[in-house]
Design a protein around this motif. Structure first.
Motif, PDB file in Angstrom:
ATOM      1  N   GLN A 225      -5.829 -15.820 -11.674  1.00  0.00           N
ATOM      2  CA  GLN A 225      -4.759 -15.983 -10.695  1.00  0.00           C
ATOM      3  C   GLN A 225      -3.431 -15.521 -11.284  1.00  0.00           C
ATOM      4  O   GLN A 225      -3.025 -15.960 -12.363  1.00  0.00           O
ATOM      5  CB  GLN A 225      -4.655 -17.441 -10.266  1.00  0.00           C
ATOM      6  N   PRO A 226      -2.743 -14.621 -10.594  1.00  0.00           N
ATOM      7  CA  PRO A 226      -1.462 -14.128 -11.123  1.00  0.00           C
ATOM      8  C   PRO A 226      -0.354 -15.178 -10.990  1.00  0.00           C
ATOM      9  O   PRO A 226      -0.307 -15.921 -10.012  1.00  0.00           O
ATOM     10  CB  PRO A 226      -1.173 -12.915 -10.247  1.00  0.00           C
ATOM     11  N   GLN A 227       0.501 -15.193 -11.993  1.00  0.00           N
ATOM     12  CA  GLN A 227       1.704 -16.008 -11.934  1.00  0.00           C
ATOM     13  C   GLN A 227       2.893 -15.159 -11.466  1.00  0.00           C
ATOM     14  O   GLN A 227       3.870 -15.668 -10.952  1.00  0.00           O
ATOM     15  CB  GLN A 227       2.012 -16.610 -13.312  1.00  0.00           C
ATOM     16  N   ARG A 228       2.777 -13.884 -11.739  1.00  0.00           N
ATOM     17  CA  ARG A 228       3.765 -12.925 -11.234  1.00  0.00           C
ATOM     18  C   ARG A 228       3.016 -11.751 -10.622  1.00  0.00           C
ATOM     19  O   ARG A 228       2.025 -11.282 -11.165  1.00  0.00           O
ATOM     20  CB  ARG A 228       4.666 -12.405 -12.361  1.00  0.00           C
ATOM     21  N   VAL A 229       3.531 -11.271  -9.478  1.00  0.00           N
ATOM     22  CA  VAL A 229       2.917 -10.135  -8.779  1.00  0.00           C
ATOM     23  C   VAL A 229       3.908  -8.973  -8.784  1.00  0.00           C
ATOM     24  O   VAL A 229       5.070  -9.143  -8.381  1.00  0.00           O
ATOM     25  CB  VAL A 229       2.538 -10.502  -7.335  1.00  0.00           C
ATOM     26  N   GLY A 230       3.448  -7.828  -9.243  1.00  0.00           N
ATOM     27  CA  GLY A 230       4.266  -6.616  -9.205  1.00  0.00           C
ATOM     28  C   GLY A 230       3.910  -5.791  -7.981  1.00  0.00           C
ATOM     29  O   GLY A 230       2.741  -5.613  -7.654  1.00  0.00           O
ATOM     30  N   VAL A 231       4.916  -5.264  -7.300  1.00  0.00           N
ATOM     31  CA  VAL A 231       4.717  -4.428  -6.111  1.00  0.00           C
ATOM     32  C   VAL A 231       5.274  -3.042  -6.414  1.00  0.00           C
ATOM     33  O   VAL A 231       6.455  -2.904  -6.751  1.00  0.00           O
ATOM     34  CB  VAL A 231       5.413  -5.019  -4.876  1.00  0.00           C
ATOM     35  N   PHE A 232       4.419  -2.032  -6.301  1.00  0.00           N
ATOM     36  CA  PHE A 232       4.800  -0.647  -6.600  1.00  0.00           C
ATOM     37  C   PHE A 232       4.625   0.204  -5.345  1.00  0.00           C
ATOM     38  O   PHE A 232       3.589   0.149  -4.691  1.00  0.00           O
ATOM     39  CB  PHE A 232       3.932  -0.092  -7.728  1.00  0.00           C
ATOM     40  N   VAL A 233       5.666   0.978  -5.001  1.00  0.00           N
ATOM     41  CA  VAL A 233       5.638   1.847  -3.814  1.00  0.00           C
ATOM     42  C   VAL A 233       5.910   3.279  -4.250  1.00  0.00           C
ATOM     43  O   VAL A 233       6.923   3.550  -4.908  1.00  0.00           O
ATOM     44  CB  VAL A 233       6.686   1.408  -2.769  1.00  0.00           C
ATOM     45  N   ASP A 234       5.000   4.180  -3.900  1.00  0.00           N
ATOM     46  CA  ASP A 234       5.222   5.622  -4.078  1.00  0.00           C
ATOM     47  C   ASP A 234       5.302   6.220  -2.681  1.00  0.00           C
ATOM     48  O   ASP A 234       4.294   6.401  -2.013  1.00  0.00           O
ATOM     49  CB  ASP A 234       4.077   6.256  -4.882  1.00  0.00           C
ATOM     50  N   TYR A 235       6.526   6.511  -2.230  1.00  0.00           N
ATOM     51  CA  TYR A 235       6.752   6.888  -0.833  1.00  0.00           C
ATOM     52  C   TYR A 235       6.030   8.183  -0.479  1.00  0.00           C
ATOM     53  O   TYR A 235       5.308   8.257   0.515  1.00  0.00           O
ATOM     54  CB  TYR A 235       8.259   7.033  -0.583  1.00  0.00           C
ATOM     55  N   GLU A 236       6.252   9.236  -1.294  1.00  0.00           N
ATOM     56  CA  GLU A 236       5.644  10.533  -0.986  1.00  0.00           C
ATOM     57  C   GLU A 236       4.125  10.488  -1.117  1.00  0.00           C
ATOM     58  O   GLU A 236       3.412  11.178  -0.370  1.00  0.00           O
ATOM     59  CB  GLU A 236       6.210  11.630  -1.895  1.00  0.00           C
ATOM     60  N   GLU A 237       3.611   9.696  -2.055  1.00  0.00           N
ATOM     61  CA  GLU A 237       2.169   9.609  -2.267  1.00  0.00           C
ATOM     62  C   GLU A 237       1.494   8.750  -1.207  1.00  0.00           C
ATOM     63  O   GLU A 237       0.275   8.816  -1.031  1.00  0.00           O
ATOM     64  CB  GLU A 237       1.894   9.045  -3.665  1.00  0.00           C
ATOM     65  N   GLY A 238       2.285   7.933  -0.476  1.00  0.00           N
ATOM     66  CA  GLY A 238       1.703   7.036   0.519  1.00  0.00           C
ATOM     67  C   GLY A 238       0.912   5.921  -0.140  1.00  0.00           C
ATOM     68  O   GLY A 238      -0.222   5.634   0.264  1.00  0.00           O
ATOM     69  N   LEU A 239       1.521   5.266  -1.144  1.00  0.00           N
ATOM     70  CA  LEU A 239       0.806   4.287  -1.972  1.00  0.00           C
ATOM     71  C   LEU A 239       1.604   2.992  -2.062  1.00  0.00           C
ATOM     72  O   LEU A 239       2.818   3.009  -2.292  1.00  0.00           O
ATOM     73  CB  LEU A 239       0.583   4.861  -3.379  1.00  0.00           C
ATOM     74  N   VAL A 240       0.908   1.865  -1.868  1.00  0.00           N
ATOM     75  CA  VAL A 240       1.482   0.528  -2.119  1.00  0.00           C
ATOM     76  C   VAL A 240       0.459  -0.228  -2.964  1.00  0.00           C
ATOM     77  O   VAL A 240      -0.651  -0.494  -2.512  1.00  0.00           O
ATOM     78  CB  VAL A 240       1.765  -0.240  -0.811  1.00  0.00           C
ATOM     79  N   SER A 241       0.844  -0.576  -4.214  1.00  0.00           N
ATOM     80  CA  SER A 241      -0.076  -1.247  -5.136  1.00  0.00           C
ATOM     81  C   SER A 241       0.496  -2.602  -5.544  1.00  0.00           C
ATOM     82  O   SER A 241       1.707  -2.763  -5.704  1.00  0.00           O
ATOM     83  CB  SER A 241      -0.311  -0.386  -6.389  1.00  0.00           C
ATOM     84  N   PHE A 242      -0.423  -3.574  -5.733  1.00  0.00           N
ATOM     85  CA  PHE A 242      -0.051  -4.920  -6.165  1.00  0.00           C
ATOM     86  C   PHE A 242      -0.695  -5.167  -7.526  1.00  0.00           C
ATOM     87  O   PHE A 242      -1.908  -4.971  -7.697  1.00  0.00           O
ATOM     88  CB  PHE A 242      -0.538  -5.963  -5.149  1.00  0.00           C
ATOM     89  N   TYR A 243       0.105  -5.620  -8.498  1.00  0.00           N
ATOM     90  CA  TYR A 243      -0.348  -5.832  -9.868  1.00  0.00           C
ATOM     91  C   TYR A 243      -0.307  -7.311 -10.236  1.00  0.00           C
ATOM     92  O   TYR A 243       0.620  -8.031  -9.838  1.00  0.00           O
ATOM     93  CB  TYR A 243       0.545  -5.071 -10.861  1.00  0.00           C
ATOM     94  N   ASN A 244      -1.306  -7.762 -11.009  1.00  0.00           N
ATOM     95  CA  ASN A 244      -1.225  -9.035 -11.704  1.00  0.00           C
ATOM     96  C   ASN A 244      -0.490  -8.750 -13.005  1.00  0.00           C
ATOM     97  O   ASN A 244      -1.055  -8.179 -13.939  1.00  0.00           O
ATOM     98  CB  ASN A 244      -2.628  -9.588 -11.969  1.00  0.00           C
ATOM     99  N   VAL A 245       0.779  -9.091 -13.067  1.00  0.00           N
ATOM    100  CA  VAL A 245       1.604  -8.714 -14.216  1.00  0.00           C
ATOM    101  C   VAL A 245       1.076  -9.338 -15.497  1.00  0.00           C
ATOM    102  O   VAL A 245       1.146  -8.734 -16.574  1.00  0.00           O
ATOM    103  CB  VAL A 245       3.068  -9.129 -13.966  1.00  0.00           C
ATOM    104  N   ASP A 246       0.519 -10.549 -15.424  1.00  0.00           N
ATOM    105  CA  ASP A 246       0.057 -11.244 -16.630  1.00  0.00           C
ATOM    106  C   ASP A 246      -1.143 -10.549 -17.259  1.00  0.00           C
ATOM    107  O   ASP A 246      -1.232 -10.427 -18.475  1.00  0.00           O
ATOM    108  CB  ASP A 246      -0.288 -12.695 -16.287  1.00  0.00           C
ATOM    109  N   SER A 247      -2.085 -10.094 -16.428  1.00  0.00           N
ATOM    110  CA  SER A 247      -3.280  -9.432 -16.969  1.00  0.00           C
ATOM    111  C   SER A 247      -3.210  -7.917 -16.860  1.00  0.00           C
ATOM    112  O   SER A 247      -4.079  -7.215 -17.381  1.00  0.00           O
ATOM    113  CB  SER A 247      -4.523  -9.919 -16.215  1.00  0.00           C
ATOM    114  N   ALA A 248      -2.172  -7.397 -16.174  1.00  0.00           N
ATOM    115  CA  ALA A 248      -1.978  -5.959 -15.962  1.00  0.00           C
ATOM    116  C   ALA A 248      -3.043  -5.359 -15.055  1.00  0.00           C
ATOM    117  O   ALA A 248      -3.154  -4.137 -14.946  1.00  0.00           O
ATOM    118  CB  ALA A 248      -1.930  -5.195 -17.283  1.00  0.00           C
TER     119      ALA A 248
END
Length: 540
Positions: free
Chosen positions: A476-499
């Motif tokens: 279970q993540p304690q912190r969530v990273g949100v990454f957006v690549d506009y031109e690539e059409g990508l939205v990714s969610f990361y578990n920052v603790d485990s990468a």
């Protein structure tokens, strides 16, 4: 002689030897004509006086006289041909509408006949009484478009009111009260506008050239990035291959050593049994000899010692322990798996580190917050309250869902931010389109402009992808990273603790600004009272 007649009889003025207009023409007794220099040179080469046309041979002709009549006619032909050549229409000049062979340039255009004429064909308009009344102008092309179809007059005026070309009669009738100016005046103003348009077009060309350079630069950088990614991937997978090969080598060596030990033990036992066989065969020989002996004393004296020297070890007890290799491969694979897991974790952290370089500062926008949400003073934290705040309503505010958006938006490039979700049993995170619906019950899916990841019941992670995708999360993540690549059409969610990457929306088509989306969900009587907090980026 007219130019047309010269053109029609030009073959009569050509020398059959040089095929050019006569120069100093002479006439032979047979009646054929040639340039004086051409026939003289021909006779000198052939060494006989012979007509090149009819092949008639003459006696020696001592002197050839120039035919003055033909010479004058040839001179007139050259002059007429030169004059006509000067009248041949050049590209961009108006053509005579009557000429059928060489299209000569027009001298005048007739507004009544709606045709243009060269000097030769213009003669009738200057000689025939009825044609003299026709109105002639400087040569004009497309006469049908220049003459008023109603009054058969040249359109020399422009009506700014109706934005059409008109003649003088039109200006006094249908366009009497309109804003009328000369064509030249309107043309001058339009020419000025064309100058501005030319500058604007040049600017547009320059902008596109710059855009091409930018695209080429982006393509080059993309190629370099792709090359680096391939090189990094090759390095990683080469290392993984080395790990696998090393593991296989170790496994093979362990099995070989174990087998060699077993083979040594077997060889030792075989040698021991072979030695005993040799000794037993010797004893058997002695027993055979003793059984044949008639010496009773020797027989009695030898039996007991011989019996005592026999091996006491039971050969049935001699055996080799059968080696087992069960679990050897499994243990090697488990060890390799641990090694690969460590390597994979390092790679994931390296990837997260690359993503974190696109970190942006994000703050919450109170104008979008649901009335039951409480924002911290620094606008980095949001919690749910059972009390409805006294806030002005507006189209930007969520009226039903307990949601708040970020002040910032993304319209190009790459962006990354992190949200602390520690202690929560429910939350929603992601991005939405600027124009996505915020009023009433909303539909959270990409088709409605929502790219959302949510937690439910403390351990159920769901990507709202229509249909929803239930996710399997290692920790279970304690912190969530949100990454957006506009031109690539990508939205990714990361578990920052485990990468680890929790989920990615791929192949998205973004056409407007994206706003970060935060929902702490209901506090559930304190069970989900922990806040959502936009955290500072601590690079892994």
């Amino acid at each position: 002689m007219s130019a047309t007649s010269c053109l029609l009889s030009q073959d009569q003025f050509l020398c059959s030897i040089c095929l050019d207009v006569f120069t100093s023409p002479v006439t032979l007794p047979c009646g054929h004509n040639f340039c004086k220099s051409c026939i003289t040179q021909d006779w000198k080469i052939n060494r006989k006086c012979k007509c090149p046309v009819c092949k008639k041979i003459f006696e020696v002709i001592t002197e050839l006289h120039v035919n003055t009549f033909i010479s004058e006619m040839a001179a007139q032909f050259k002059e007429a041909a030169g004059k006509e050549a000067s009248q041949i229409a050049q590209p961009g000049e108006v053509l005579c509408g009557v000429c059928t062979r060489a299209r000569l340039k027009a001298s005048k255009s007739c507004l009544v006949c709606l045709s243009s004429y060269c000097e030769s064909h213009l003669q009738r308009h200057r000689e025939v009484a009825g044609l003299k009344k026709h109105r002639l102008t400087e040569p004009l092309d497309n006469l049908e478009d220049r003459v008023c179809s109603t009054h058969n007059e040249l359109m020399e005026l422009y009506c700014r009111t109706d934005q059409v070309c008109v003649c003088h009669c039109c200006s006094e009738t249908d366009h009497q009260s309109h804003d009328i100016v000369l064509l030249s005046e309107e043309s001058s103003e339009r020419r000025s506008q064309l100058g501005d348009m030319k500058a604007e077009l040049q600017l547009m060309v320059h902008e596109r050239e710059l855009r091409i350079e930018e695209l080429r630069r982006s393509e080059r950088l993309s190629g370099e990035a792709a090359g680096k990614a391939v090189a990094a991937g090759s390095q990683v997978f080469s290392a993984l291959i080395q790990f696998v090969e090393s593991g296989l080598k170790r496994l093979t060596e362990q099995i070989r050593q174990k087998q060699e030990t077993a083979a040594g033990q077997a060889e030792s036992l075989i040698q021991e049994l072979t030695q005993e066989i040799s000794e037993l065969m010797n004893r058997r020989e002695e027993v055979e000899q003793l059984s044949r002996s008639d010496d009773h004393l020797r027989l009695l004296q030898s039996v007991s010692p011989l019996k005592a020297s026999l091996p006491t070890k039971n050969c049935r007890d001699v055996s080799l322990h059968q080696l087992s290799y069960e679990g050897t491969v499994a243990r090697a694979v488990a060890q390799l798996k641990d090694t690969l897991s460590q390597e994979a974790e390092e790679l994931l952290r390296a990837e997260l580190k690359r993503v974190q370089q696109y970190a942006v500062d994000v703050t919450l926008d109170p104008k979008t917050a649901h009335p039951k949400l409480i924002l911290s003073e620094d606008r980095k934290e949001v919690t749910h309250s059972n009390t409805v705040g006294n806030l002005p309503d507006g189209p930007q505010r969520f009226s039903f869902c307990v949601v708040v958006l970020a002040q910032q938006s993304f319209s190009s490039g790459r962006s990354y931010y992190e949200v602390e979700v520690k202690g929560k049993t429910k939350w929603d995170l992601g991005v939405i389109s600027e124009s996505a619906n915020r009023r009433g019950q909303v539909t959270s899916c990409p088709g409605a402009g929502y790219w959302i990841l949510q937690l439910r019941n403390g351990n159920e992670y769901v990507a709202l992808a229509d249909p929803d995708v239930l996710l399997s999360v290692k920790s279970q993540p304690q912190r969530v990273g949100v990454f957006v690549d506009y031109e690539e059409g990508l939205v990714s969610f990361y578990n920052v603790d485990s990468a680890d990457i929790i989920y990615s929306f791929t192949g998205c088509c973004f056409t407007e600004n994206l706003r970060p989306f935060f929902s702490p969900c209901f506090n559930d009587d304190g069970h989900n009272s922990a806040p959502l907090r936009i955290s500072a980026i601590h690079k892994t």
